[in-house]
Design an enzyme around this catalytic site. Sequence first.
Site, PDB file in Angstrom:
ATOM      1  N   GLY A  46      68.213  -0.053  36.410  1.00  0.00           N
ATOM      2  CA  GLY A  46      67.991   1.281  35.896  1.00  0.00           C
ATOM      3  C   GLY A  46      67.065   1.907  36.754  1.00  0.00           C
ATOM      4  N   SER A 117      69.168  -4.338  41.800  1.00  0.00           N
ATOM      5  CA  SER A 117      68.738  -2.794  41.886  1.00  0.00           C
ATOM      6  C   SER A 117      67.440  -2.588  41.678  1.00  0.00           C
ATOM      7  CB  SER A 117      69.665  -2.362  40.830  1.00  0.00           C
ATOM      8  OG  SER A 117      70.166  -0.902  41.185  1.00  0.00           O
ATOM      9  N   TRP A 118      67.091  -1.626  40.619  1.00  0.00           N
ATOM     10  CA  TRP A 118      65.805  -1.334  40.176  1.00  0.00           C
ATOM     11  C   TRP A 118      65.149  -2.908  39.734  1.00  0.00           C
ATOM     12  CZ3 TRP A 118      61.366   0.678  39.685  1.00  0.00           C
ATOM     13  CH2 TRP A 118      60.426   0.607  38.625  1.00  0.00           C
ATOM     14  N   ASP A 273      77.797  -1.125  49.185  1.00  0.00           N
ATOM     15  CA  ASP A 273      77.112  -0.883  48.108  1.00  0.00           C
ATOM     16  C   ASP A 273      76.495   0.680  48.660  1.00  0.00           C
ATOM     17  OD1 ASP A 273      74.977  -0.262  46.275  1.00  0.00           O
ATOM     18  OD2 ASP A 273      74.125  -2.349  46.534  1.00  0.00           O
ATOM     19  N   HIS A 301      78.023  -2.437  44.705  1.00  0.00           N
ATOM     20  CA  HIS A 301      76.687  -2.473  44.184  1.00  0.00           C
ATOM     21  C   HIS A 301      76.585  -3.494  42.860  1.00  0.00           C
ATOM     22  CE1 HIS A 301      72.612  -1.392  43.186  1.00  0.00           C
ATOM     23  NE2 HIS A 301      73.000  -0.997  41.922  1.00  0.00           N
TER      24      HIS A 301
END
Length: 322
Positions: A46, A117-118, A273, A301
């Site tokens: 996120g 990711s985050w 990605d 991703h």
Amino acid sequence: MSERRSLYPALEPYASGRLDVGDGQSIYWETSGNPSGKPVVVLHGGPGGGTHPSLRQYFDPEAYRIVLLDQRGCGQSTPHVADGADLSVNTTDKLLGDIETLREHLRIDRWLVFGGSWGSTLALAYAETFPTRVTELVLRGIFLLRRSEIDWYYNGGAGNIFPDRWDEFLAPIPDEERGGDLVAAYHRLLHSDDESIAAGAAVAWSAWEASTSYLLPDPEKVDENSEIRFALAFARIENHYFVNGGFLDENQLLRDAPRISGIAGTIVQGRYDVVCPATSAWALHKAWPSSTLNIVDDAGHSALEPGIIHHLLEATDRYRLT
């Protein structure tokens, strides 16, 4: 290439709860696998994405004590951003404090930190702040939260690869605002007093990410991300972090990489990605020589790309006995 690994079988938590972390916030947590196993904490993406049962399946349940949590304002944590949670108390430092509070609550001394990711951003920030609490790092789809990364994805770069989806992302933004900072434009829309404008912007923001995260399209994921309650939390929290530079100094995570020089780790990165381009993984690997970098040539991703799954499982299996 040898046969690729698949996820471990689905499993249910053996314990769960909500933990008061202050500021009127309560975070959802759960543990699964082996209660006496090696602890691992999973940091979801996120920010604002919330955790998912599939995240339990990247670990040998006989070897690991698997800890999942929903970060502030999303998932099963309360209050939920879709219900008007105060974003002023949702910052990177606050999330790092929540992770430490949970570690102490669960009476865990050190744990492996896993994030994509985050989640990779937060994992790096946590490890650089609390290096003595981290046994290893397993990171996927590296996001260093530099301005160049935000501009690439939200201000036009990625739109050259997904022009059809980019038009849908632009649709809520008035023509006269499309030449400026689109993250700032979305901030205004997402916090509009008109609920229909806010909801429309949230769906467009969330659908953009879902539609660009896979090497091959996944319409079901786009539909899932477009559910209003999820989209409002996801888009508002992400945008809140991005307009504030992630509450990090520019290039902070690379600058402070020497703090994790003694921590072993694995980086798994999709070659294609578009959300978090491989240049960030490459930069991190160079700044963190004790890491192993696996670039997956047929992946985007998502953590659910077959090649990404394979290398993540190889890493968690390798670290389960260390």
